[in-house]
Design a protein around this motif. Structure first.
Motif: not given
Length: 323
Positions: A192-199
């Protein structure tokens, strides 16, 4: 993950080696057969870029992936777990880190060319090592990792990026040891990659990852890596005690410009300062506490919000107990 034989934890004489334990506290797990190093009240300031912050209740440096799995299985979720890479993009608060900090050493720093322009990289391998290995193998597309000041484990977790690309663009999958000691392989689509984020859940430790590149000329790849290195040198306070980019770029805006427009260039609090060279970097001028650094960041956020109405989000991770 490679298979480990049933007698992986045995010495030549058939006995199991003991973990090397440092400090006065009693180990949180039985140590028979654990082969890494376990330290209580372990100083962490020297291990992070800001050179500030309190100790870890426990610091575990596993001998290898099997050792890490065994340790976490015995811990069985009784204490919180946090992985520590190169210590960039991180504020460790002055009260220290509760639970166990996991630091991956040389056993996790290998890089292997799997063919078809795929690199398998240990969770402790640096971005510089990964990009250099790709260059030597004629694998293009991973040059941007030269500009990420961290290890594979950190930038896989945070979807690290630089110079127009991010980990989500090149990651195939990763091997993760969960807080209960189980090991799973996660494809990029599960993160679930987003800007500077993962799950990835808290306490999960990335021990290896595979990156997909493409055919390239080593000379051209090397030239792009040199360009990235020079751009960082020219624009960022790399020779200071800093933590990397402090705030995320808001949609359609640049964090450094918002900070500058709010009059925060050179702003100080205690021993912490907003960099004169790049206003999205905070600096420890010599004797800053983590409270100084985090407090300055919050002061900058307040001034930016008052000036432009934009609520900057921290990119630097802040962990541990306040004093």
């Amino acid at each position: 993950m490679p298979h480990q034989p049933d007698d992986w934890n045995m010495l030549d004489d058939g006995s199991a080696p003991n973990c090397e334990v440092e400090g006065a506290a009693a180990s949180p797990v039985p140590i028979q057969g654990i082969r890494g190093r376990l330290t209580s009240q372990a100083p962490l300031a020297k291990l992070v870029w800001f050179k500030a912050g309190g100790p870890a209740d426990w610091l575990f440096e596993p001998a290898d992936a099997a050792d890490l799995r065994e340790f976490l299985e015995r811990l069985d979720g009784e204490l919180p777990v946090m992985a520590l890479g190169l210590g960039s993009n991180l504020i460790i608060r002055d009260g220290g880190i509760p639970g166990v900090v996991i630091r991956l050493g040389k056993a996790f720093a290998g890089v292997t060319d799997l063919g078809d322009h795929v690199l398998e990289c240990g969770g402790g391998a640096s971005g510089i090592l990964v990009s250099s290995s790709a260059r030597d193998a004629g694998i293009a597309g991973l040059e941007f990792l030269r500009g990420i000041p961290g290890t594979v484990g950190g930038f896989v977790r945070m979807n690290g990026g630089a110079y127009g690309r991010e980990v989500a663009d090149v990651l195939i999958d990763c091997d993760v040891v969960m807080p209960n000691g189980s090991c799973i392989r996660l494809p990029v689509t599960d993160l679930d990659y987003r800007y500077r984020h993962s799950a990835l859940p808290d306490g999960a430790v990335v021990v290896s990852a595979r990156f997909q590149g493409e055919a390239g000329d080593p000379a051209v790849i090397g030239a792009e890596m040199d360009r990235i290195a020079q751009a960082r040198e020219d624009s960022q306070p790399l020779r200071s005690k800093t933590g990397g980019s402090t705030f995320k770029n808001p949609e359609g805006r640049k964090a450094w410009a918002l900070v500058d427009e709010a009059g925060c260039r050179g702003l100080t609090l205690g021993g912490a300062q907003v960099s004169e060279k790049h206003t999205n970097f905070l600096i420890n001028t010599g004797d800053a506490t983590s409270a100084d650094i985090e407090g300055l960041g919050e002061l900058v956020r307040d001034r930016v919000r008052a000036h432009s109405g934009v609520a900057l989000e921290w990119e630097i991770k802040r962990v541990g107990r306040p004093t």
